[in-house]
Enzyme design. Structure first.
Site: not given
Ligand code: KIV
Length: 253
Positions: A39-40, A78, A107, A109, A170
C-alpha cells in the site's frame, strides 16, 4: 507459498514491491522470490502523503496489473487501512482481493485476530509488525525501549500463532530482528530490521532512485532512474524542437 517458508535457514528470501505490469514483469523475470503490491503505492505512485488514503479498489487495480506481469514470483497483496479492522471485515476484504486479482496471498498489518480468521479460510497471510504505517502519523524506529520491544516481539509471536506464513519486520533494531527470527519457525522478512532476518524487502522505486525526497538509512540505491528519465525527456524535447525527430525511417511513406 510453501517454497518461501522452506527457505528459512537455507538461504535469504528476496522481496521487492511492484505496483504495475512492466515492473512486475522485470523483477519477476530477474528472479525475486516475492513481489509485494504494497500500500506504499499510495505515496510512491499515487502521490499521497501516506498510505492512509489507499483503498481496496486501488489495491485490486494494481494487484491485477502485477499479476499480469508476474511470471514466477509469489505475489502478495497488501490490505489497506480499515479493511481488516474486524475478523469478519478482514475475511470479506481478503476474499474480494483474492477473487478479483487471482492472487492467493495477502499481507495484513498487525491484527493477529484478523490474520487468524483469514488464514482459517485458506488464504495465505503474511504478517507485518514493528513500524506499522497504517497506525502512525510519522515514521520512527520501533522497539527501542523495553516496553516497545516487548510489544513488537509479542505481536510477531502472536502473528505466527494466528497462522501467518511469514512476517515483515519494519524499522526495528537489528538485535530485535535477530531475536524474533530465532524465536519464530516462519520466515521473517526485514525492512530496516538489520541483516539477520530471513529475508529482505525494499520498495522498488527506492532502490531504483525514483524517490529522491525521503530516503531512510536502510535504503540502498542501485540505480538513478530519475536522472535517466530526465535526460531522456530533455533529449526528446530537443529532438522534436530541432526537427531531428522523427527521421524518415521513423515515419510512414
Ligand atoms: O507497503 C509496503 O510497501 C510495505 C513494505 C514497506 C513492507 O508494507
Amino acid at each position: 507459498m510453501q517454497h518461501i517458508v522452506q527457505l528459512k535457514g537455507k538461504r535469504k528470501i528476496t522481496a521487492l514491491t511492484a505496483y504495475d505490469y512492466p515492473t512486475a514483469k522485470i523483477v519477476s523475470e530477474a528472479g525475486v522470490d516475492v513481489i509485494l503490491v504494497g500500500d506504499s503505492l499510495g505515496m510512491v505512485v499515487l502521490g499521497y502523503s501516506s498510505t492512509h488514503f489507499v483503498t481496496l479498489d486501488d489495491m485490486i487495480r494494481h494487484g491485477q496489473a502485477v499479476m499480469r506481469g508476474n511470471s514466477k514470483s509469489l505475489v502478495v497483496i497488501d490490505m489497506p487501512i480499515a479493511t481488516c479492522d474486524t475478523p469478519e471485515k478482514a475475511i470479506a476484504s481478503c476474499r474480494k482481493v483474492c477473487e478479483e486479482t487471482g492472487a492467493h496471498v495477502v499481507k495484513i498489518e498487525g491484527k493477529p485476530e484478523s490474520v487468524r480468521a483469514v488464514a482459517q479460510t485458506g488464504i495465505a497471510v503474511m504478517g507485518h509488525t514493528g513500524l506499522k504505517p497504517q497506525e502512525v502519523q510519522s515514521y520512527k524506529i520501533q522497539g527501542k525501549d523495553d516496553i516497545s520491544r516487548k510489544k513488537v516481539f509479542e505481536e510477531a509471536v502472536a502473528l505466527e500463532q494466528a497462522g501467518a506464513f511469514a512476517v515483515i519486520l519494519e524499522c526495528i533494531p537489528s538485535s530485535l530482528g535477530l531475536e524474533i527470527t530465532q524465536k519464530l519457525r516462519i520466515p521473517t522478512i526485514g525492512i530496516g530490521a538489520g541483516s539477520l532476518t530471513d529475508g529482505q524487502i525494499l520498495v522498488l522505486h527506492d532502490i531504483l532512485g525514483f524517490s529522491s525526497d525521503v530516503r531512510p538509512r536502510f535504503v540502498r540505491k542501485y540505480a538513478h532512474i530519475d536522472k535517466e528519465i530526465s535526460q531522456a525527456t530533455h533529449h526528446f524535447i530537443k529532438d522534436v524542437i530541432s526537427g531531428n525527430y522523427p527521421s524518415e525511417q521513423e515515419s510512414y511513406s
